[in-house]
Design an enzyme around this catalytic site. Sequence first.
Site, PDB file in Angstrom:
ATOM      1  N   SER A 290       0.844  -1.199   0.000  1.00  0.00           N
ATOM      2  CA  SER A 290       0.000   0.000   0.000  1.00  0.00           C
ATOM      3  C   SER A 290       0.878   1.248   0.000  1.00  0.00           C
ATOM      4  O   SER A 290       1.781   1.379   0.839  1.00  0.00           O
ATOM      5  CB  SER A 290      -0.878  -0.032   1.255  1.00  0.00           C
ATOM      6  OG  SER A 290      -1.789   1.036   1.260  1.00  0.00           O
TER       7      SER A 290
ATOM      8  N   CYS B 205      -7.056   1.920  13.294  1.00  0.00           N
ATOM      9  CA  CYS B 205      -8.365   1.313  13.084  1.00  0.00           C
ATOM     10  C   CYS B 205      -8.968   0.882  14.425  1.00  0.00           C
ATOM     11  O   CYS B 205     -10.167   0.760  14.567  1.00  0.00           O
ATOM     12  CB  CYS B 205      -8.249   0.103  12.170  1.00  0.00           C
ATOM     13  SG  CYS B 205      -6.626  -0.114  11.452  1.00  0.00           S
TER      14      CYS B 205
HETATM   15  N1  7TS Z   1      -2.043  -4.404   6.453  1.00  0.00           N
HETATM   16  C1  7TS Z   1      -1.200  -3.965   7.409  1.00  0.00           C
HETATM   17  C2  7TS Z   1      -0.119  -4.864   7.912  1.00  0.00           C
HETATM   18  C3  7TS Z   1      -1.349  -2.675   7.908  1.00  0.00           C
HETATM   19  O1  7TS Z   1      -0.502  -2.252   8.850  1.00  0.00           O
HETATM   20  C4  7TS Z   1      -2.394  -1.844   7.428  1.00  0.00           C
HETATM   21  C5  7TS Z   1      -2.629  -0.487   8.012  1.00  0.00           C
HETATM   22  C6  7TS Z   1      -3.201  -2.336   6.401  1.00  0.00           C
HETATM   23  C7  7TS Z   1      -3.009  -3.627   5.948  1.00  0.00           C
HETATM   24  C8  7TS Z   1      -4.287  -1.523   5.776  1.00  0.00           C
HETATM   25  O2  7TS Z   1      -3.757  -0.655   4.814  1.00  0.00           O
HETATM   26  P1  7TS Z   1      -4.690   0.255   3.902  1.00  0.00           P
HETATM   27  O3  7TS Z   1      -3.906   0.497   2.648  1.00  0.00           O
HETATM   28  O4  7TS Z   1      -5.943  -0.490   3.646  1.00  0.00           O
HETATM   29  O5  7TS Z   1      -4.917   1.516   4.644  1.00  0.00           O
HETATM   30  N2  7TS Z   1      -2.208  -0.392   9.368  1.00  0.00           N
HETATM   31  C9  7TS Z   1      -2.456   0.610  10.237  1.00  0.00           C
HETATM   32  C10 7TS Z   1      -1.813   0.736  11.472  1.00  0.00           C
HETATM   33  O6  7TS Z   1      -0.962  -0.019  11.925  1.00  0.00           O
HETATM   34  N3  7TS Z   1      -2.282   1.844  12.084  1.00  0.00           N
HETATM   35  O7  7TS Z   1      -3.190   2.405  11.275  1.00  0.00           O
HETATM   36  C11 7TS Z   1      -3.308   1.655  10.125  1.00  0.00           C
END
Ligand code: 7TS
Length: 401
Positions: free
Chosen positions: A201, A326
């Site tokens: 991401s 989240c």
């Molecule tokens: N996977 C992991 C390992 C992540 O840390 C996060 C976001 C996501 C997926 C989701 O990413 P997105 O592109 O859908 O936003 N993690 C976090 C966090 O650790 N604190 O806030 C968001």
Amino acid sequence: MNVYLDNNATTIVDPQVFAEMEPYFVQKYGNPNSLHAFASDTHPGIKAGMEKIYAGINAHREDSVVITSCATESNNWVLKSIYFEYILTGRKNHIMISEVEHPSIIATAKFLESLGCRVTYLPINHEGLIDVETVRNNITDKTALVSIMWANNETGAIFPVEEIGELCAEKGVLFHTDAVQAIGKLPVNVQLFNVDYLTFSAHKFHGPKGVGALYMKKGKELIPLLHGGSQMGGYRSGTLNVAGIVGMGKAIEAAVDALDFEMTEVREMRDDFEDELLKIEDTFVVTPRKKRTPNTILISFRGIEGESMLWDLNRAGIGASTGSACASEDLEANSVMEAIGAAEDLAHTAIRFSLSRYTTQEELDYTLKVVQAAVIRLRGISSSYAYAPEGHESGLDSHHH
Ligand code: 7TS
């Protein structure tokens, strides 16, 4: 002073990334699929962006790297498509994830469980790590997919994806890894180990929000999650996020260039900062440093609610986290602290500091002072923290440490 230490939640957009994206809003705004010059004006940017994204993880031309809206979409896609293709059809009945995956994996797995899929939630050990043998012991001939993150967003713990990938290949099980927290912090090369699907991401490595990707190895292409037009080879319909693709391309190129810096300078700053934090009495870090991404510290201050510490930090201009953003609104214990079986009083005391290549020594010096003062203030008013550990004379002197 404003200090941003929540880089595992999201990162500042690299100004060079923003500069490359800018023309794609009010100048080159055509739909790339249209049949006129407004469309073709966008094609060189898309091509260059996609080439950089492929290069960033060393994907082969025959592999598919499909742009999505975020890692959450990529993760949902993998699990749901595996469900449609293997579970619903009765070919397999089981998937395996870790119990500390991001909610976009855990909640999706729970949903599939409600539809009849068997799900194994692999435990982590007391160091917040995963043992490959537990993966081996839980694979059956009905296992369709193993999905284990590369690095954990809370602790920074690096999971043994090479060994797990090898094991999956040996057992004929598909392997997905959520590499969101690995890109830009660890070398990520999809040719160096067996991986069928890999999620990442852009906003976690100084790119824009709202652009994710899913790598699919040649021959392992998933059925689409979003049906519609023929964009992204039909694997992910919807008008292309042109600026997002351009931005993600530039961001991953810059992140790979900065990887050495991240693994040496950022790590060193993190280690020094952590050494200072650990000098405060009754502090705990779960995962050993060498087994962590270079930018992350999850630290517990006994007797201090994580949210109280965040409050003091925020008042001083410092942004940190008690866990993933989240989960920040529901005051639940940190999921990793719960998974390692931390006592309830410690489970609520974890604070996550996550650095980036933009973090400075001055910012960390300032943060340390704020944390030290906050610890004294908050322990002084804490009902669960007695200032009288063995060998200490007074139970009430809040400045005693
Ligand atoms: N996977 C992991 C390992 C992540 O840390 C996060 C976001 C996501 C997926 C989701 O990413 P997105 O592109 O859908 O936003 N993690 C976090 C966090 O650790 N604190 O806030 C968001």
